[in-house]
Write an enzyme that holds these catalytic residues in place. Structure first.
Site, mmCIF file in Angstrom:
data_model
loop_
_atom_site.group_PDB
_atom_site.id
_atom_site.type_symbol
_atom_site.label_atom_id
_atom_site.label_comp_id
_atom_site.label_asym_id
_atom_site.label_seq_id
_atom_site.Cartn_x
_atom_site.Cartn_y
_atom_site.Cartn_z
ATOM 1 N N CYS A 66 19.310 1.852 0.498
ATOM 2 C CA CYS A 66 19.009 1.413 -0.867
ATOM 3 C C CYS A 66 18.526 2.581 -1.721
ATOM 4 O O CYS A 66 17.553 3.259 -1.378
ATOM 5 C CB CYS A 66 17.935 0.338 -0.854
ATOM 6 S SG CYS A 66 17.290 0.000 -2.500
ATOM 7 N N ILE A 67 19.178 2.765 -2.849
ATOM 8 C CA ILE A 67 18.862 3.937 -3.680
ATOM 9 C C ILE A 67 17.449 3.869 -4.268
ATOM 10 O O ILE A 67 16.728 4.873 -4.270
ATOM 11 C CB ILE A 67 19.920 4.139 -4.789
ATOM 12 C CG1 ILE A 67 19.651 5.434 -5.551
ATOM 13 C CG2 ILE A 67 19.996 2.949 -5.739
ATOM 14 C CD1 ILE A 67 20.820 5.931 -6.351
#
Lengths: 135, 130
Positions: B78-79
């Site tokens: 997840c960025i």
């Protein structure tokens, strides 16, 4: 990807102290774009996430509680709060912030998003889901 | 059965990433499909190639990289969670003006939409966390 599934986000932790609550809300907001059938559950210390009058000035972290009031704009309108979890913490519905949504199927009437349910009802809500994400 | 996997706790501190690894290996051996693993919360820390555990311990990142390569598993980090915790790929490092990147081979950084998509497209979503 036209398929619609029932997504339940289970919030079990206090809003501050750990990042779970904030990062859960981030999933809910992103997930709203996928037009799924979304439900949020608040139990255990998770009920504190909806407490009104939160002030985080003293701890140097962002108060994200106002974001819950915007959920209606994302068509997230089902926030179930477990009665027993509230009672165990000396809380009642009056301690929670008011979160409303406009019901497009009922002439855009404003309705409360928060619904207090019993532990047994919460179990039924969970059993009814396709995807459960617990935070 | 098509399984989606979420790992939501960090490596070594929690067993989540190890248990998920054993679970995925077993599921694949039984003929199930695991198209994607999504790393969230402190789980994103699994993806750093700079961790150097003692030689007589398992290397959690390398385990995942090898398994993903063998079975073509999409390892998504997840960025938003990664940026908070200092996990950057080459592009992100450049974009954020940082002097280094640390994402290991086989992992890619992407958005939370990939988590929702995985929930929609798989038969079961299995979370490994605390």
């Amino acid at each position: 990807m036209s398929e619609t599934k029932k997504f339940l986000y289970v919030n079990r932790k206090a809003p501050y102290g750990t990042i779970y609550a904030l990062e859960s809300l981030e999933v809910v907001l992103i997930g709203a774009a996928f037009e799924q059938d979304v439900t949020l559950a608040f139990l255990d210390d998770g009920v504190f996430q909806l407490a009104k009058g939160q002030n985080t000035d003293g701890i140097g972290v962002k108060n994200f509680s106002p974001t819950f009031r915007a959920l209606g704009d994302y068509d997230v309108t089902k926030l179930y709060v477990e009665q027993e979890s509230l009672a165990e913490r000396g809380l009642t519905q009056d301690d929670l912030q008011e979160i409303m949504y406009e019901d497009e199927d009922d002439d855009w009437e404003e309705k409360p998003s928060i619904r207090i349910v019993s532990r047994a009802e919460m179990a039924d809500i969970m059993a009814d889901q396709d995807v459960v994400l617990s935070f | 059965m098509k399984l989606g996997i979420v790992i939501s706790e960090g490596p070594y501190t929690h067993q989540a990433a190890d248990t998920a690894y054993q679970f995925v290996k077993s599921a694949l051996a039984k003929g199930h499909e695991v198209p994607r693993v999504f790393f969230y919360h402190d789980g994103v820390n699994v993806s750093t190639r700079l961790s150097v555990p003692p030689q007589d311990e398992r290397n959690i990142q390398k385990n995942w990289t090898a398994l993903a390569k063998e079975h073509e598993i999409d390892l998504v980090v997840c960025i938003a969670a990664a940026q908070r915790r200092g996990l950057l790929d080459e592009n992100e490092a450049k974009r954020q003006g940082k002097d280094a990147n640390n994402i290991a081979e086989g992992f890619r950084i992407s958005g939370l939409g990939q988590l929702i998509e995985m929930g929609i497209q798989t038969d079961r979503l299995v979370t490994f966390g605390d």
